[in-house]
Design an enzyme around this catalytic site. Sequence first.
Site, short mmCIF file in Angstrom:
data_model
loop_
_atom_site.label_atom_id
_atom_site.label_comp_id
_atom_site.label_asym_id
_atom_site.label_seq_id
_atom_site.Cartn_x
_atom_site.Cartn_y
_atom_site.Cartn_z
N SER A 116 0.80 -1.24 0.00
CA SER A 116 0.00 0.00 0.00
C SER A 116 0.82 1.28 0.00
O SER A 116 0.25 2.38 -0.06
CB SER A 116 -0.95 0.01 1.21
OG SER A 116 -2.05 -0.83 0.97
N LYS A 119 0.01 3.69 -2.70
CA LYS A 119 -1.03 4.72 -2.60
C LYS A 119 -0.45 6.13 -2.51
O LYS A 119 -1.18 7.11 -2.71
CB LYS A 119 -1.95 4.44 -1.42
CG LYS A 119 -2.77 3.15 -1.57
CD LYS A 119 -3.72 2.96 -0.39
CE LYS A 119 -4.64 1.76 -0.59
NZ LYS A 119 -3.99 0.47 -0.34
N SER A 176 -6.39 3.20 4.47
CA SER A 176 -5.71 2.41 3.44
C SER A 176 -6.70 1.61 2.61
O SER A 176 -6.42 0.47 2.18
CB SER A 176 -4.66 1.48 4.05
OG SER A 176 -3.72 1.09 3.08
N LYS A 278 2.88 6.70 5.28
CA LYS A 278 2.02 5.59 4.86
C LYS A 278 2.60 4.24 5.27
O LYS A 278 3.81 4.05 5.30
CB LYS A 278 1.86 5.64 3.34
CG LYS A 278 0.79 4.71 2.80
CD LYS A 278 -0.60 5.22 3.13
CE LYS A 278 -1.68 4.23 2.72
NZ LYS A 278 -1.72 3.03 3.60
#
Length: 435
Positions: A116, A119, A176, A278
């Site tokens: 992720s 992202k 997320s 993140k």
Amino acid sequence: MFLRRLVLILIIVLVAGGAFVFFNKTNNSASSGGTQISTGSSTTQTNSSTQAAPTTPARADSRSSVPVTNASTPVLTEVAGMTPPQTNVKAWFLIDATSGQIIGNQEPDLKVSPASLTKLMTASLVFSALDENRIRPEQEVTVSEKAWRTGGSRMFIQVNTQVTIDDLIKGMIVQSGNDATIQLAETVAGSEDVFVNQMNKEAAQFGMSNTHFTDPTGLPAPEHYTTVRDLSVLAQHVIKDHPKYYHYFSQPEFTYNKIRQQNRNGLLSRNIGVDGLKTGHTEDAGYCLIAAAKRDDRRLISVVVGAATVREREQVSQNLLDWGYQNFTARQVAAAGAPLISPRVWEGTIKEAKLGAADGVSVTVPRGMEDKVQTITQINGKLVAPLAKGQTVGSVQFVLNGKVLKQESLNVLEDVPQAGFFGRMWDKVLSSFNS
């Protein structure tokens, strides 16, 4: 009397023109530059071109000042002969975002699955769409079936319902959510495939040469990969290019559809200066975390991939940040718009050119070694007007133990217009004697 003075001026001009032609034919050194070396407060001028091995500072696209690093970019631990922290994670990278210098790393160019962390690129493109008014935070969009069906971590949006762009961004960053991510990609680009093409184009523009995306969320795929070096560049772009949206990354929790989810970045609550960015996790990637911290106006970014547990990714990230702050310090050499040097310029309306970097120059050095850093400035050739603001005319290197810590371009900070005819002629004569 006036006529006599006029004749005298004409004779001087003719002599100056002849002298200029003669010296240009007989003295090839008239266009040579110079090297200025300083250590601490002392400065000397030398005609020698000897300097530390050059390291060309690659830059990203013109929209940002984020430096693009590569295998030849100096690493502070290596320059200073220091041993970096030893970890069990697959790869890590620590960079001082204030100066753009690499503090230390482990397997910086190993291709890894970003999970992720992907992202962040999706967020970068969404933020650009907001800046360009192609979408608005309060805009409502209809949830597609594809977004609703996306597996993995979710925001829990419902098909054919209305949701705002602002909520989708929170769902993507804080929770997320893969469903929110797909919906944003479809809204910005019309389709996921088009959006992925934009992601790869953006990565190329950022100089992320070892990165390729196949989807906006980070679900595992053979051709979906990056490196911790490239991720450090991406993180800096998100922070520097889109500061007004950075608050999303520090939001501790978000509730949507009566479902409350906490930000997966556990470092946000530890009071250690971390304010983003993140997390990521898949079986292939392991546990990953990009953490950005700010202490005393100095920002460090750590990238950790391939940890075995959530606890390990957080502890390794904190250890790297603490180590970076404790063992290295950044000093401002020149403020934004302030000159590093002001050498002689010929045939201009002013006699000195202000050279430096538009955004200023900061240098990160190991603590206790600040006074041992040499500053070497190299001018490419004799400076002759006109000079345009932003024009690159040389370089400056910061050297420790004979090794380059950092290199910056020397740019003209203010326009230097060309002088009139008589001023140019007079400088031609003077410059010939000062070769």
